[in-house]
Design an enzyme around this catalytic site. Sequence first.
Site, PDB file in Angstrom:
ATOM      1  CG  HIS A   1     -15.035   4.441   7.638  1.00 52.75           C
ATOM      2  ND1 HIS A   1     -14.603   5.627   6.717  1.00 52.75           N
ATOM      3  CD2 HIS A   1     -14.541   3.778   7.425  1.00 52.75           C
ATOM      4  CE1 HIS A   1     -14.494   5.051   5.154  1.00 52.75           C
ATOM      5  NE2 HIS A   1     -14.429   3.566   6.262  1.00 52.75           N
TER       6      HIS A   1
ATOM      7  NE  ARG B   1     -11.327   4.697   7.989  1.00 53.25           N
ATOM      8  CZ  ARG B   1     -11.134   5.100   6.597  1.00 53.25           C
ATOM      9  NH1 ARG B   1     -10.454   5.250   5.637  1.00 53.25           N
ATOM     10  NH2 ARG B   1     -11.565   6.963   6.731  1.00 53.25           N
TER      11      ARG B   1
ATOM     12  CE1 TYR C   1      -9.933   8.765   2.312  1.00 55.41           C
ATOM     13  CE2 TYR C   1      -8.411   7.530   5.000  1.00 55.41           C
ATOM     14  CZ  TYR C   1      -9.433   7.754   3.935  1.00 55.41           C
ATOM     15  OH  TYR C   1     -10.419   7.065   3.234  1.00 55.41           O
TER      16      TYR C   1
ATOM     17  CG  ASP D   1      -6.962   3.954   4.882  1.00 57.98           C
ATOM     18  OD1 ASP D   1      -5.748   4.165   4.606  1.00 57.98           O
ATOM     19  OD2 ASP D   1      -7.710   4.395   4.022  1.00 57.98           O
TER      20      ASP D   1
ATOM     21  CG  HIS E   1      -5.842   7.306   1.483  1.00 55.54           C
ATOM     22  ND1 HIS E   1      -5.598   8.180   0.641  1.00 55.54           N
ATOM     23  CD2 HIS E   1      -7.220   6.272   1.187  1.00 55.54           C
ATOM     24  CE1 HIS E   1      -6.949   7.902   0.071  1.00 55.54           C
ATOM     25  NE2 HIS E   1      -7.618   6.954   0.622  1.00 55.54           N
TER      26      HIS E   1
ATOM     27  CD  GLU F   1      -7.506   0.839   4.328  1.00 53.71           C
ATOM     28  OE1 GLU F   1      -8.457   0.656   5.049  1.00 53.71           O
ATOM     29  OE2 GLU F   1      -7.733   1.118   3.201  1.00 53.71           O
TER      30      GLU F   1
ATOM     31  CD  GLU G   1      -8.149   2.044  -0.543  1.00 55.34           C
ATOM     32  OE1 GLU G   1      -9.715   1.798   0.025  1.00 55.34           O
ATOM     33  OE2 GLU G   1      -8.709   3.006  -1.184  1.00 55.34           O
TER      34      GLU G   1
ATOM     35  NE  ARG H   1      -8.489  -1.133   2.369  1.00 56.29           N
ATOM     36  CZ  ARG H   1      -9.780  -1.514   2.658  1.00 56.29           C
ATOM     37  NH1 ARG H   1     -10.584  -2.479   3.413  1.00 56.29           N
ATOM     38  NH2 ARG H   1     -10.437  -0.157   2.445  1.00 56.29           N
TER      39      ARG H   1
ATOM     40  CD  GLU I   1     -13.778   1.299   4.024  1.00 53.25           C
ATOM     41  OE1 GLU I   1     -13.237   0.773   3.058  1.00 53.25           O
ATOM     42  OE2 GLU I   1     -13.332   2.215   4.254  1.00 53.25           O
TER      43      GLU I   1
ATOM     44  CD1 TRP J   1      -5.945  12.987  -1.200  1.00 53.23           C
ATOM     45  CD2 TRP J   1      -7.052  11.894  -1.659  1.00 53.23           C
ATOM     46  NE1 TRP J   1      -7.083  12.622  -0.161  1.00 53.23           N
ATOM     47  CE2 TRP J   1      -7.806  11.867  -0.893  1.00 53.23           C
ATOM     48  CE3 TRP J   1      -7.275  10.445  -2.817  1.00 53.23           C
ATOM     49  CZ2 TRP J   1      -8.971  11.708  -0.437  1.00 53.23           C
ATOM     50  CZ3 TRP J   1      -8.725   9.556  -2.097  1.00 53.23           C
ATOM     51  CH2 TRP J   1      -9.637  10.399  -0.991  1.00 53.23           C
TER      52      TRP J   1
END
Length: 402
Positions: free
Chosen positions: A122, A147, A159, A210, A212, A236, A262, A283, A339, A402
């Site tokens: 990241h 990322r 985020y 991402d 999120h 993502e 995820e 994911r 990741e 979130w």
Amino acid sequence: MKIVRADVIVTCPGRNFVTLKLVTDDGVHGIGDATLNGRELAVASYLRDHVCPLLVGRDPHRIEDIWQYLYKGAYWRRGPVTMSAIAAVDMALWDIKAKVAGLPLYQLLGGASRDGVMVYSHATGRDIPETLDRYAAYQEKGFKAIRVQCGVPGMESVYGVSKGGDSYEPATKGWPEEQGWSTEKYLNYVPKLFEAVRAKYGFDGHLLHDVHHRLTPIEAARLGKAVEPYALFWMEDPVAAENQEAYRLIRQHTTTPIAVGEVFNSIWDCKLLIEEQLIDYIRATLTHAGGITHLRRIADFAALHHVRTGCHGPSDLSPACMGAALHFDLWVPNFGVQEYMGYPEPALEVFPHAWSFTDGYMHPGEAPGHGVDIDEKLAARFPYDPAYLPVARLEDGTLTSW
Ligand code: CS2
Ligand code: MG
């Protein structure tokens, strides 16, 4: 061979981890990760109170039978707590089987399909220039996939970006932190980040982002379309994926590849998205999706539909998950990317590991098993320390994803 002990170890070497350790009458042991960020003790109790007593006396080689026993035998199927507990048992059993065979786990799965596992990390910054510097630092370390997330003007927290500018860890001590969110500000700003990365560093590196779970399908379609010129490797979790049919709309509008899953726990969570080819990367990962036994079913199903793997690998899944995931990744034919967020130094000491990183690729190592162990004495020096993920509210105070 019989399982003679099943212990649950909760430790906080920088962040909380739940580990299951199984010991056999031959003295061989295996470990599995059962960490569910912010709900750690629920899984620890599920294991200690309801699963460990059922394991003692069983033959550790009967991995499939034990998996089916815990899944079907609970009657209450699926869900993150149940599936993380089953995953930990499964991971520990594969670890034992591979140790008994004297082979690294990937050999038991079918051997290596590649020389190394491409990982992404990241690059985050409070603004675009800081993010660009972080991107360069990851490129220098050899990362082929990075990322990017950055602060958005007018929003106090975003985020993926730590307020102090240091490395990002979403869970904070004490009760959940409340953060603000404005879709308008985000959507108007974030394409500029990808434009800046491509303008400065070109198109060689894989660029990931991402969202999120923050957008509606039509907003996600707009974002995907807007960023097409920057050729993202993936966008993502653009939309929370409980209502999977919603992804049809995104797909009709954009060629930006999509990664989801995820928070998925089973093949049933993935079914429609994969079957209809509404995503490009799945994911789901070992700890939250039932371990190696179940994730390989998800991956095989995904392969039929041109979907590749992109396993979740944040710092809140323990190094045991990371080690096992690298064996899985080295084998899985339809691998996409893994990741790798990294770990605080004490976590790496509590979990001695055989993996290595060279020039953007990781390798699980050749140690028998999945190559990750736990130093219980050291773990005991880091007791559980409650921490929670944040919650998000819109500018008018409405609670949002979130
Ligand atoms: C994430 C995580 O790594 C990711 O892509 O979305 O940061 C996620 O927020 C955490 O794992 C939650 O525990
Ligand atoms: Mg994510």
